[in-house]
Design an enzyme around this catalytic site. Structure first.
Site, PDB file in Angstrom:
ATOM      1  N   GLY A 122      37.546  43.293  43.251  1.00 28.39           N
ATOM      2  CA  GLY A 122      38.581  42.273  43.442  1.00 28.39           C
ATOM      3  C   GLY A 122      38.050  40.855  43.573  1.00 28.39           C
ATOM      4  CG  LEU A 123      36.981  38.692  40.499  1.00 30.03           C
ATOM      5  CD1 LEU A 123      37.957  37.851  39.662  1.00 30.03           C
ATOM      6  CD2 LEU A 123      35.556  38.481  39.992  1.00 30.03           C
TER       7      LEU A 123
ATOM      8  CB  CYS B 172      37.680  40.152  36.432  1.00 31.68           C
ATOM      9  SG  CYS B 172      38.015  41.342  37.744  1.00 31.68           S
TER      10      CYS B 172
ATOM     11  CB  ILE C 120      31.521  44.655  26.920  1.00 37.37           C
ATOM     12  CG1 ILE C 120      30.827  45.945  27.347  1.00 37.37           C
ATOM     13  CG2 ILE C 120      31.663  44.531  25.437  1.00 37.37           C
ATOM     14  CD1 ILE C 120      31.502  47.237  26.877  1.00 37.37           C
TER      15      ILE C 120
ATOM     16  CG  ASN D 139      33.778  47.378  39.921  1.00 34.18           C
ATOM     17  OD1 ASN D 139      34.361  46.408  40.412  1.00 34.18           O
ATOM     18  ND2 ASN D 139      33.217  47.353  38.730  1.00 34.18           N
TER      19      ASN D 139
ATOM     20  CB  SER E  57      32.608  35.961  39.137  1.00 37.88           C
ATOM     21  OG  SER E  57      32.070  36.589  37.998  1.00 37.88           O
TER      22      SER E  57
HETATM   23  C1  DHB Z   1      35.233  42.865  39.183  1.00 39.79           C
HETATM   24  C2  DHB Z   1      35.011  41.807  38.343  1.00 39.79           C
HETATM   25  C3  DHB Z   1      34.629  42.060  37.040  1.00 39.79           C
HETATM   26  O1  DHB Z   1      34.393  41.061  36.144  1.00 39.79           O
HETATM   27  C4  DHB Z   1      34.499  43.371  36.610  1.00 39.79           C
HETATM   28  O2  DHB Z   1      34.153  43.622  35.346  1.00 39.79           O
HETATM   29  C5  DHB Z   1      34.710  44.408  37.447  1.00 39.79           C
HETATM   30  C6  DHB Z   1      35.067  44.154  38.739  1.00 39.79           C
HETATM   31  C7  DHB Z   1      35.711  42.684  40.550  1.00 39.79           C
HETATM   32  O3  DHB Z   1      35.227  41.827  41.299  1.00 39.79           O
HETATM   33  O4  DHB Z   1      36.646  43.421  40.890  1.00 39.79           O
END
Ligand code: DHB
Length: 313
Positions: free
Chosen positions: A76-77, A136, A198, A73, A50
């Site tokens: 943190g994007l 997230c 999901i 995990n 993302s």
């Molecule tokens: C992260 C992002 C997500 O969408 C997820 O489901 C788990 C971790 C992230 O980058 O922390």
């Protein structure tokens, strides 16, 4: 005796996938070359990590643990920001086109307008589809409560992205709600072309009992892998009873049998994430072949022969 191999092809929002297996976001989707490698290993579509409006470094280590029954995990994007991501997607498109494997660009933002802006910018790079990550579980402290936790917020983001791009949009939902069907209906009503379900479950926590400390630096994180598969299957099943748009079923799929289960729940395509972390990109060829073998053994020639059959009474 000559047997014809089953037809694994899938149409997802008028985009043709050679098979239903989709690289889930966050796993290897960080460079054009890795996306190409996953496609060559047998994925039917690939999703980028993302990407948000501006670069983010993400959380400090440790960010990912294999706790024995899957992963937890809190990455943190981390992402290079939409301007750099446009370049990655442009290169990835060139590498993927000859393979016939579509590209899904996953995006996030901290505001409704931010989602629309990232969607508009990323559309210029012409991914085949856009995934809207509103779910997230790890960044509420910095980016606010996930939009996926509330039907009104989820619909607002969906409508804003709908107005910002002509590309098909997949809205990725969270299992961390009491009524995922209400959220699914809301995003369908706001213009989603598909739903992904999901995202990770939780947040959860794993404590190192010798030191007495949570292992993730973020303390909590999203839980994924085999342990969450029954929850993912139930969510996909329930969503498929309530909406008409296709569903990408994601959560703990690691073999052909698991993919069959998602398809029987009604999924059009099947995401694979944690299994790639454990087994490498080669898992795609293995799961694809196991799916085809299972179909042959049961006399099925196409996925539509058994998609959604778990709904029959
Ligand atoms: C992260 C992002 C997500 O969408 C997820 O489901 C788990 C971790 C992230 O980058 O922390």
């Amino acid at each position: 005796m000559r047997t014809t191999s089953p037809d694994l092809r899938v149409d997802l929002c008028r985009v043709r996938l050679p098979n239903p297996l989709v690289l889930a976001s966050g796993i290897l989707g960080t460079s054009a070359q890795l996306l190409e490698r996953v496609a060559r290993c047998g994925a039917g579509a690939v999703t980028t990590k993302s990407c948000g409006p501006v670069p983010r470094t993400g959380h400090p280590n440790p960010t990912v643990i294999d706790w024995g029954h899957g992963l937890i995990n809190a990455v943190g994007l981390p992402n290079p920001g939409v301007e750099a991501e446009v370049e990655i997607i442009a290169v990835a498109r060139e590498l993927l086109a000859p393979l016939g494997v579509p590209l899904i660009a996953s995006i996030f933002a901290d505001t409704v307008a931010g989602f629309a802006a990232v969607a508009e910018r990323i559309s210029a790079a012409r991914p085949d589809l856009i995934e809207i990550n509103i779910s997230c579980p790890n960044v509420a402290a910095e980016l606010g409560r996930p939009f996926a936790l509330d039907a009104v917020s989820a619909a607002q983001v969906t409508a804003a992205v709908r107005a910002a791009t002509e590309l098909p949009i997949i809205v990725k939902l969270s299992p961390n709600v009491t009524d995922i069907v209400a959220i699914a209906r809301a995003v369908e009503g706001a213009g989603a072309d598909a739903i992904a379900a999901i995202n990770t479950l939780g947040p959860g926590m794993v404590i190192d009992v010798e030191s007495g400390r949570p292992i993730l630096a973020n303390r909590v994180g999203g839980v994924s892998g085999p342990a969450i598969r029954p929850i993912a299957v139930r969510c996909v099943y329930d969503i498929c009873t309530a909406v008409n748009v296709p569903v990408v079923g994601i959560g703990g799929v690691s073999c052909g049998r698991d993919a069959v289960e998602m398809l029987m729940a009604g999924a059009t395509a099947v995401g694979v994430g944690s299994a790639v972390y454990r087994g490498g990109p080669e898992v795609f060829g293995r799961i694809r072949d196991e799916l085809a073998e299972w179909m042959s053994a049961h006399g099925y020639t196409s996925l539509s022969d058994f998609r959604g059959i778990a709904h029959e009474r």
